[in-house]
Scaffold this motif. Structure first.
Motif, mmCIF file in Angstrom:
data_model
loop_
_atom_site.group_PDB
_atom_site.id
_atom_site.type_symbol
_atom_site.label_atom_id
_atom_site.label_comp_id
_atom_site.label_asym_id
_atom_site.label_seq_id
_atom_site.Cartn_x
_atom_site.Cartn_y
_atom_site.Cartn_z
ATOM 1 N N TYR A 172 7.840 -25.347 34.353
ATOM 2 C CA TYR A 172 8.183 -24.867 33.019
ATOM 3 C C TYR A 172 9.700 -24.882 32.870
ATOM 4 O O TYR A 172 10.417 -24.133 33.541
ATOM 5 C CB TYR A 172 7.641 -23.452 32.795
ATOM 6 C CG TYR A 172 6.142 -23.366 32.882
ATOM 7 C CD1 TYR A 172 5.354 -23.540 31.760
ATOM 8 C CD2 TYR A 172 5.515 -23.127 34.103
ATOM 9 C CE1 TYR A 172 3.964 -23.468 31.840
ATOM 10 C CE2 TYR A 172 4.132 -23.050 34.190
ATOM 11 C CZ TYR A 172 3.362 -23.225 33.059
ATOM 12 O OH TYR A 172 1.996 -23.146 33.143
ATOM 13 N N ASP A 194 6.092 -28.269 30.923
ATOM 14 C CA ASP A 194 6.545 -27.693 29.659
ATOM 15 C C ASP A 194 8.017 -28.015 29.481
ATOM 16 O O ASP A 194 8.874 -27.480 30.195
ATOM 17 C CB ASP A 194 6.308 -26.184 29.659
ATOM 18 C CG ASP A 194 6.589 -25.560 28.289
ATOM 19 O OD1 ASP A 194 7.108 -26.271 27.414
ATOM 20 O OD2 ASP A 194 6.288 -24.368 28.105
ATOM 21 N N ASN A 216 3.844 -30.338 27.123
ATOM 22 C CA ASN A 216 4.333 -29.621 25.950
ATOM 23 C C ASN A 216 5.734 -30.108 25.624
ATOM 24 O O ASN A 216 6.677 -29.890 26.398
ATOM 25 C CB ASN A 216 4.331 -28.118 26.210
ATOM 26 C CG ASN A 216 4.616 -27.312 24.945
ATOM 27 O OD1 ASN A 216 4.934 -27.866 23.906
ATOM 28 N ND2 ASN A 216 4.505 -25.994 25.045
#
Length: 734
Positions: A172, A194, A216
């Motif tokens: 992330y 992400d 994402n």
């Protein structure tokens, strides 16, 4: 004094009483010799000093979120600690304690740490959360051989580095300053990534993450839909988020992304439905069947918008469609050359139908002879005017078969020979035309590729595309039996034409006699001689009345189409029309539409006016021999001239006297059927080929000397390629 000795509230120091109230999960110690409390959770107490925790050496889980802690040195005395949560504090030191051997999960999010240090001593670390700090560089993680979850969201990281060969499954990096995806090719086990709220413009750098399932990219700067092609080969990618990117404003953005990434199950936090996947494929890369169906519907709609006319190509006999021969195959396989040669040799049967195209002429091609070369604007104008039967786009150019190309051939009484690609065949199969399709297929891709190179007209990409289409033709021929009527190898053009020539002769029913004049006898000419009472001359070959299995199959297919999904009224109407045609072929029925206007039985004169004269090219009818025909004329009150010359035995001028007369019995259908069978089978009429037939007093109008349009003199059981404009021999006068 009591007030001075009273403890002060909210001092920030952790006491034993508070610890005792927050301990939980009683269990055995790591040594297994005593019972201890393993978990301690003290959130939101504004603690600043937790040094008392140094005495709790058996803790395995410590949670101190939402405090004001700046020092965690007490953790150095917890050798069995596994989970540490110190988020939402004021820590500035990165791992400021001695490493517990079994520490697996650490959460330092929302602190004031600005620099990462070497974590090689934390070999058991599997989860590390460092969100909302001030990190600008990723470092010190090279020896974390067990790290599978790393979160560095909302920091100041501008480059992805320091992650080589880590066993990460979840990464992330949300809310950083990353502009480029890099240094991720070694993260072969990564499943979730992400990168939202960054400054990424390109998706290059993700191609090697074959286990990636969730990506994402929300709130970045991606503006081109083609960037999705960088992750097209990630077949396990199921969830993609491209919200708040410039690309989202493009028309049909969602369908195009779904088409590029057909394995997606969720896009922009919305599930991808099966209907969307089908719509995306049909829009951006539709199957050839879909393209053909759209093409056919387009031309039908545009044609209906024009003034309606009756085409010559739609007026063959009742059972047989307009005769056409279609040569199909890959680009430059010899279709056009063989079609021209075939039309030259069989000039009394075939004529070439030139298509329209928007490409320029190649060397040696002539406008109007090989193609009709038009501009893009002219081609689209013709489409909108409903002038095409089928069109196809190939190699960036448009090709189309026009109605006029077919009509020019049909008006002359010939069968039309055309050539086209596979897409054109599919479109033509959607229409009411039923041509014979002959596939010309190269068997050696290498020789075919060399032939294209020698022509010097095509680029390398065009040659590769043409060679790849050989497999499409082979697959269609293999998986769809009967799609092509015949397949001919075209590596050798000479041998290919010999095979095509023999095939066409079989279609036409032609046979060459090894005599002096090599006289050709067709089924039509044999039938003409038989019906006119003339026996074939000695030495001439007879046409066998028994048809091969292909023609029988064709007849069965036509009958199936006629009877499929028909009501009883429709079947009865079809039977009446078939009977009318049989009577017309026998010369017994003068009116093609007499059943439509027949109300009651009228009387007709028993004889013809001596002043009436026969029409040119028609035999004189004897009223006594054909009273049923006169009855039909009188009962209908009309004489509709047939377009094929087979439905009318006379005109009103040939029949005189509309007054009273003897009552005429209706036509006996059963006797006609027996008489027709006797004509078809010589053995039933007690005649042999050696015995000449008696000349009938009335000759069928279908055997007139005037040339008829295509299919007018063809039996319905014969193949749908007529004998052209050949004329029959003069019929004897009765």
């Amino acid at each position: 004094m009591e007030e001075e000795g009273k403890p002060t509230e909210n001092t920030g120091e952790l006491t034993e009483d508070e610890v005792s109230k927050c301990l939980s999960n009683l269990g055995l110690s790591a040594t297994g010799l005593q019972h201890v409390y393993q978990f301690l959770s003290i959130p939101g107490r504004n603690l600043t000093n937790v040094s008392i925790l140094s005495n709790y050496i058996h803790l395995q889980k410590l949670e101190l979120p939402y405090n004001r802690i700046k020092d965690l040195s007490c953790v150095s005395h917890m050798p069995y600690l596994i989970i540490l949560d110190a988020s939402h504090n004021e820590l500035s030191d990165f791992f400021g304690f001695k490493p517990p051997k079994k520490l697996k999960e650490v959460n330092f999010s929302r602190n004031q740490i600005s620099e990462m240090k070497d974590l090689s001593a934390y070999s058991s670390l599997t989860r590390l959360v460092l969100d909302y700090n001030s990190f600008s560089v990723i470092r010190g993680l090279e020896q974390c051989a067990s790290l599978t979850h790393l979160s560095l969201a909302h920091n100041k990281i501008s480059h992805i580095s320091g992650l080589d060969k880590l066993p990460l499954k979840e990464l992330y990096l949300r809310g950083n300053r990353i502009k480029k995806i890099e240094n991720l090719q070694t993260l072969t086990t990564l499943q979730t990534l992400d990168l939202s709220c960054n400054k990424i413009r390109c998706l290059s750098g993700l191609q090697s993450l074959h286990l990636l399932g969730t990506l994402n990219l929300r709130s970045n700067q991606i503006s081109d839909i083609s960037e999705a092609t960088h992750v097209q080969d990630l077949h396990l990618l199921r969830e993609l988020n491209l919200q708040r990117n410039p690309v989202e404003d493009q028309p049909d953005y969602r369908l195009e992304v779904i088409f590029i990434l057909q394995h997606l199950s969720k896009l922009d936090e919305q599930s991808v439905t099966a209907e969307e996947k089908v719509s995306a494929v049909n829009k951006y890369n539709p199957p050839m069947e879909v393209v053909a169906a759209r093409d056919h519907m387009t031309h039908v709609v545009y044609q209906l918008m024009q003034p309606q006319v009756i085409f010559n190509s739609t007026l063959p006999s009742f059972d047989s469609p307009y005769p056409m021969l279609v040569l199909t195959g890959p680009q430059a396989c010899g279709k056009r050359e063989l079609a021209h040669k075939l039309c030259q040799e069989f000039s009394e049967y075939f004529a070439y139908g030139a298509c329209h195209t928007t490409r320029g002429p190649y060397y040696g091609e002539e406008d109007g002879s090989d193609y009709h070369f038009v501009t893009e604007e002219e081609f689209q104008s013709m489409v909108h005017m409903g002038k095409f039967i089928q069109t196809v786009q190939y190699g960036g150019h448009w090709y189309g078969l026009s109605w006029e190309a077919i009509e020019n051939v049909a008006r002359e009484g010939f069968a039309c020979c055309v050539h086209m690609e596979l897409e054109g065949v599919l479109s033509l199969k959607s229409s009411y035309f039923e041509p014979r399709y002959v596939l010309l297929i190269p068997t050696s891709p290498e020789d075919y590729s060399n032939c294209l190179r020698r022509r010097g007209l095509y680029t390398v990409a065009q040659i590769n595309t043409a060679v790849s289409r050989i497999q499409i033709y082979n697959q269609t021929h293999r998986e769809r039996p009967g799609f092509f009527d015949s397949a001919i190898p075209c590596d050798d053009r000479g041998e290919a034409y010999k095979a095509l020539r023999q095939l066409v002769k079989e279609y036409l029913g032609l046979e060459e006699q090894a005599g002096e004049n090599n006289i050709r006898v067709t089924p039509d000419s044999a039938s003409t001689a038989e019906l006119s009472g003339e026996s074939p001359a000695a030495g001439k070959s007879e046409v066998d009345n028994s048809l091969d299995s292909y023609y029988k199959n064709y007849q069965n297919k036509v009958q199936l189409q006629l009877t499929q999904r028909k009501t009883h009224a429709e079947l009865a109407s079809i039977q009446r029309r078939q009977q009318t045609i049989r009577e017309a072929l026998m010369g017994k029925s003068p009116g093609a539409y007499m059943q439509l206007f027949k109300r009651c039985t009228h009387t007709v004169p028993s004889s013809m006016d001596s002043r009436s004269r026969p029409a040119v090219g028609r035999p004189i009818l004897d009223a006594s021999e054909d009273s049923s025909s006169e009855e039909s004329l009188a009962s209908s009150g009309l004489s509709v001239r047939s377009s094929v010359g087979a439905f009318s035995a006379g005109s009103p001028a040939e029949i005189s006297g509309a007054g009273s007369g003897p009552y005429v019995e209706p036509l006996d259908v059963s006797s006609l059927g027996q008489e027709l069978e006797s004509f078809r089978d010589p053995t039933k009429s007690c005649l042999t080929p050696d015995v000449p037939r008696p000349v009938p007093e009335q000759v069928s109008p279908t055997l007139g000397t005037s040339p008829a349009r295509p299919g007018s003199n063809a039996k319905r059981i014969l193949p749908p390629i007529p004998s052209g404009r050949k004329t029959a021999e003069p019929s004897p006068k009765p």
